[in-house]
Scaffold this motif. Structure first.
Motif, PDB file in Angstrom:
ATOM      1  N   ARG A  71      11.907  -1.681   1.907  1.00 49.59           N
ATOM      2  CA  ARG A  71      12.274  -0.272   2.128  1.00 49.59           C
ATOM      3  C   ARG A  71      11.632   0.286   3.392  1.00 49.59           C
ATOM      4  O   ARG A  71      11.906   1.423   3.782  1.00 49.59           O
ATOM      5  CB  ARG A  71      11.804   0.561   0.925  1.00 49.59           C
ATOM      6  N   TYR A  81       7.904  -3.331  -1.365  1.00 51.27           N
ATOM      7  CA  TYR A  81       8.237  -2.128  -0.575  1.00 51.27           C
ATOM      8  C   TYR A  81       8.474  -2.426   0.902  1.00 51.27           C
ATOM      9  O   TYR A  81       8.957  -1.560   1.620  1.00 51.27           O
ATOM     10  CB  TYR A  81       7.144  -1.057  -0.760  1.00 51.27           C
ATOM     11  N   MET A  93      13.267  -6.825  -4.315  1.00 54.23           N
ATOM     12  CA  MET A  93      13.704  -5.632  -5.059  1.00 54.23           C
ATOM     13  C   MET A  93      15.218  -5.647  -5.258  1.00 54.23           C
ATOM     14  O   MET A  93      15.928  -6.470  -4.679  1.00 54.23           O
ATOM     15  CB  MET A  93      13.335  -4.379  -4.276  1.00 54.23           C
ATOM     16  N   GLY A  94      15.721  -4.683  -5.994  1.00 50.31           N
ATOM     17  CA  GLY A  94      17.168  -4.610  -6.190  1.00 50.31           C
ATOM     18  C   GLY A  94      17.544  -4.182  -7.597  1.00 50.31           C
ATOM     19  O   GLY A  94      18.719  -4.116  -7.936  1.00 50.31           O
ATOM     20  N   ARG A  95      16.501  -3.962  -8.405  1.00 52.56           N
ATOM     21  CA  ARG A  95      16.707  -3.544  -9.794  1.00 52.56           C
ATOM     22  C   ARG A  95      17.650  -4.455 -10.570  1.00 52.56           C
ATOM     23  O   ARG A  95      17.350  -5.635 -10.682  1.00 52.56           O
ATOM     24  CB  ARG A  95      17.203  -2.102  -9.825  1.00 52.56           C
ATOM     25  N   ARG A 130      11.908  11.390  -7.797  1.00 53.14           N
ATOM     26  CA  ARG A 130      12.908  11.004  -8.792  1.00 53.14           C
ATOM     27  C   ARG A 130      13.082  12.123  -9.815  1.00 53.14           C
ATOM     28  O   ARG A 130      13.349  11.876 -10.991  1.00 53.14           O
ATOM     29  CB  ARG A 130      12.514   9.695  -9.460  1.00 53.14           C
ATOM     30  N   GLU A 138      13.799  -9.049  -8.678  1.00 51.98           N
ATOM     31  CA  GLU A 138      12.750  -8.496  -9.547  1.00 51.98           C
ATOM     32  C   GLU A 138      13.244  -8.270 -10.982  1.00 51.98           C
ATOM     33  O   GLU A 138      12.469  -8.325 -11.921  1.00 51.98           O
ATOM     34  CB  GLU A 138      12.240  -7.169  -8.979  1.00 51.98           C
ATOM     35  N   ARG A 180       9.803   0.173 -14.221  1.00 49.85           N
ATOM     36  CA  ARG A 180       9.403  -0.383 -12.924  1.00 49.85           C
ATOM     37  C   ARG A 180       9.203  -1.888 -13.062  1.00 49.85           C
ATOM     38  O   ARG A 180       8.388  -2.350 -13.849  1.00 49.85           O
ATOM     39  CB  ARG A 180       8.117   0.303 -12.455  1.00 49.85           C
ATOM     40  N   THR A 226      20.860   3.419  -0.796  1.00 48.05           N
ATOM     41  CA  THR A 226      20.006   2.548  -1.621  1.00 48.05           C
ATOM     42  C   THR A 226      19.900   1.169  -0.981  1.00 48.05           C
ATOM     43  O   THR A 226      20.901   0.623  -0.500  1.00 48.05           O
ATOM     44  CB  THR A 226      20.510   2.369  -3.075  1.00 48.05           C
ATOM     45  N   ILE A 227      18.689   0.630  -0.993  1.00 46.27           N
ATOM     46  CA  ILE A 227      18.532  -0.743  -0.493  1.00 46.27           C
ATOM     47  C   ILE A 227      19.099  -1.733  -1.509  1.00 46.27           C
ATOM     48  O   ILE A 227      19.403  -2.865  -1.174  1.00 46.27           O
ATOM     49  CB  ILE A 227      17.057  -1.125  -0.193  1.00 46.27           C
ATOM     50  N   ASP A 228      19.250  -1.296  -2.768  1.00 48.87           N
ATOM     51  CA  ASP A 228      19.758  -2.197  -3.817  1.00 48.87           C
ATOM     52  C   ASP A 228      21.240  -2.525  -3.589  1.00 48.87           C
ATOM     53  O   ASP A 228      21.748  -3.509  -4.125  1.00 48.87           O
ATOM     54  CB  ASP A 228      19.611  -1.562  -5.208  1.00 48.87           C
TER      55      ASP A 228
HETATM   56  O1  F6P Z   1      16.165   1.659  -6.284  1.00 47.35           O
HETATM   57  C1  F6P Z   1      15.433   1.318  -5.179  1.00 47.35           C
HETATM   58  C2  F6P Z   1      14.175   0.605  -5.554  1.00 47.35           C
HETATM   59  O2  F6P Z   1      13.500   0.220  -4.375  1.00 47.35           O
HETATM   60  C3  F6P Z   1      14.368  -0.613  -6.479  1.00 47.35           C
HETATM   61  O3  F6P Z   1      14.763  -1.754  -5.775  1.00 47.35           O
HETATM   62  C4  F6P Z   1      13.008  -0.713  -7.117  1.00 47.35           C
HETATM   63  O4  F6P Z   1      13.065  -1.351  -8.368  1.00 47.35           O
HETATM   64  C5  F6P Z   1      12.610   0.731  -7.269  1.00 47.35           C
HETATM   65  O5  F6P Z   1      13.317   1.457  -6.290  1.00 47.35           O
HETATM   66  C6  F6P Z   1      11.133   0.996  -7.120  1.00 47.35           C
HETATM   67  O6  F6P Z   1      10.933   2.347  -7.293  1.00 47.35           O
HETATM   68  P1  F6P Z   1       9.568   3.124  -7.087  1.00 47.35           P
HETATM   69  O7  F6P Z   1       9.543   3.587  -5.660  1.00 47.35           O
HETATM   70  O8  F6P Z   1       9.675   4.269  -8.031  1.00 47.35           O
HETATM   71  O9  F6P Z   1       8.451   2.189  -7.408  1.00 47.35           O
END
Ligand code: F6P
Length: 411
Positions: free
Chosen positions: A307, A304, A193-195, A80, A249, A277, A137-139
């Motif tokens: 993902r 995770y 997940m999905g922010r 990131r 989340e 996070r 992005t999975i979001d």
């Molecule tokens: O943006 C993708 C994502 O998987 C979000 O759904 C999640 O909140 C975030 O990344 C988690 O990120 P990291 O891999 O930095 O913990």
């Protein structure tokens, strides 16, 4: 076309992937690499996103190398790293420019979300680096301007590579958890997940979740009371006495102590783009269900796993289709653009004529469209199911319907 006549012979195209990984990044890299090679480019892979262009650089030659796009994640790895968040005395943009020159990179393809592609666009505008973005992005919350036509109505949807594979995993995990939820007559709160967006949470309803809470709808004190009523009602109405609730989340859940809706974070750290996070809200919701309703409730974070795993069919073809559009952008030298799907189409209709491109500077975030979620019933609408039915692979869902006769002892 003979090797000598290839249009971009002598030029180098580099690919990088930044941000959270998805099951479709290797597939995207493979698809772009193959097409760029056919145009005559030498193709490099930059490791760990923008980080691989800092310092001495971390660059691999992908030309003619075997590449397995079915394997999830990214063989180029990810980070990131933000080119524009230099620490004092560190000129990241200068280092990136220097490395692009040292490695003689002519074009950069950045596979990422809003952050990675936003930074790429800024580099294009400020420094003139020829960049082409590639969504990921999975979001599923990038504003790809993909239109969904349903019942004569046009809804603004989103389709990002990675989401269709993640959707299947979340649906499958939710369907799996059904058996233990049923055996113990529990409420299971499944966190997804999905922010800040509920696109992925909706996929849990395909696997059997009865109710869902999403970040787009704040859970105020009143809404929370109403939600508990719904949980109780549906649980009691179910002859098997169980219920699955999917929660994003990033929901804002009314906190009794502070008196306002709040998010639950796994850590106080923020990444270089300023994102916190998330993690743990399912535990809070489950324990409040147990306390308020006296129903045994548990929490499970899918995290995770969404993902993880292999790239599914829809994503394989989607990445190939978008890579076809990258060829068009390269030929037209249309830099600062990102290929997108014009409309929500099933697998068979994933073709280049269904694509277009958007300005990378105006990607931004796209919350779940209001037509897809009914805030009064905490459920996803038939419009959302139509959308997901097109992009998610069919799967066999487990179900065990029974109505055994009760045995009464003989007198
Ligand atoms: O943006 C993708 C994502 O998987 C979000 O759904 C999640 O909140 C975030 O990344 C988690 O990120 P990291 O891999 O930095 O913990």
């Amino acid at each position: 076309m003979s090797l000598e006549n290839k249009l971009f012979k002598g030029k180098t195209l580099a690919i990088l992937s930044g941000g959270g990984d998805t099951p479709a990044i290797n597939s995207s890299i493979e698809a772009v690499r193959n097409r760029a090679s056919m145009l005559g480019y030498k193709v490099y892979g930059i490791r760990q996103g923008w980080k691989g262009l800092l310092g001495d650089g971390d660059v691999m030659d992908l030309t003619c190398q075997p590449y397995n796009g079915c394997y999830g994640g990214t063989a180029l790895r990810s980070s990131r790293t933000n080119p524009f968040s230099s620490k004092p005395g560190e000129d990241r943009v200068g280092q990136i420019m220097n490395n692009l020159k040292r490695y003689k990179i002519d074009v950069l393809v950045t596979i990422g979300g809003d952050d990675t592609n936003g930074a790429a666009k800024k580099l294009y505008e400020q420094e003139g680096i020829p960049v082409i973005g590639f969504p990921k992005t999975i979001d599923n919350d990038l504003r790809t301007r993909t239109m969904h036509e349903v019942d004569g109505k046009e809804i603004e949807a989103v389709i990002c590579p990675g989401f269709p594979s993640a959707a299947r995993t979340v649906a499958r995990l939710t369907n799996m958890i059904k058996t233990t939820t049923e055996s113990h007559s529990r409420v299971m709160v499944v966190e997804v997940m999905g922010r800040d967006a509920g696109w992925l949470t909706g996929t849990a309803t395909f696997g059997g979740a009865h109710l869902a809470l999403i970040p787009e709808v704040e859970i105020t004190r009143e809404r929370k009371d109403f939600f508990f009523e719904r949980v109780n009602e549906l649980y009691m109405r179910n002859p098997k006495r169980n219920l699955i609730v999917a929660v994003s989340e990033g929901i804002r859940w009314y906190n009794e102590e502070t008196g306002k809706p709040e998010m639950v974070f796994a850590s106080s750290e923020k990444d270089e783009y300023g994102h916190p996070r998330f993690g743990g809200v399912s535990g809070v919701v489950a324990s409040e269900i147990s306390r308020r309703l006296g129903i045994d409730a548990r929490a499970q974070i899918t995290g995770y796993f969404a993902r993880a795993g292999e790239c599914r069919e829809y994503d394989r073809r989607l990445t190939a289709t978008l890579a076809d559009k990258v060829v068009d952008l390269l030929l037209r030298e249309a830099y600062g653009q990102m290929p997108v799907l014009k409309s929500v189409v099933p697998y068979e209709e994933l073709e280049e004529f269904n694509t277009s491109s958007i300005d990378m500077g105006s990607i931004g975030n796209k919350p779940l469209s209001c037509e897809y979620y009914d805030a009064n019933t905490f459920t996803f609408t038939p419009h959302y199911h139509d959308f997901l039915g097109k992009v998610m692979e069919k799967m066999n869902l487990m179900n065990f319907d029974y109505d055994f006769p009760v045995v009464i002892p003989e007198k």
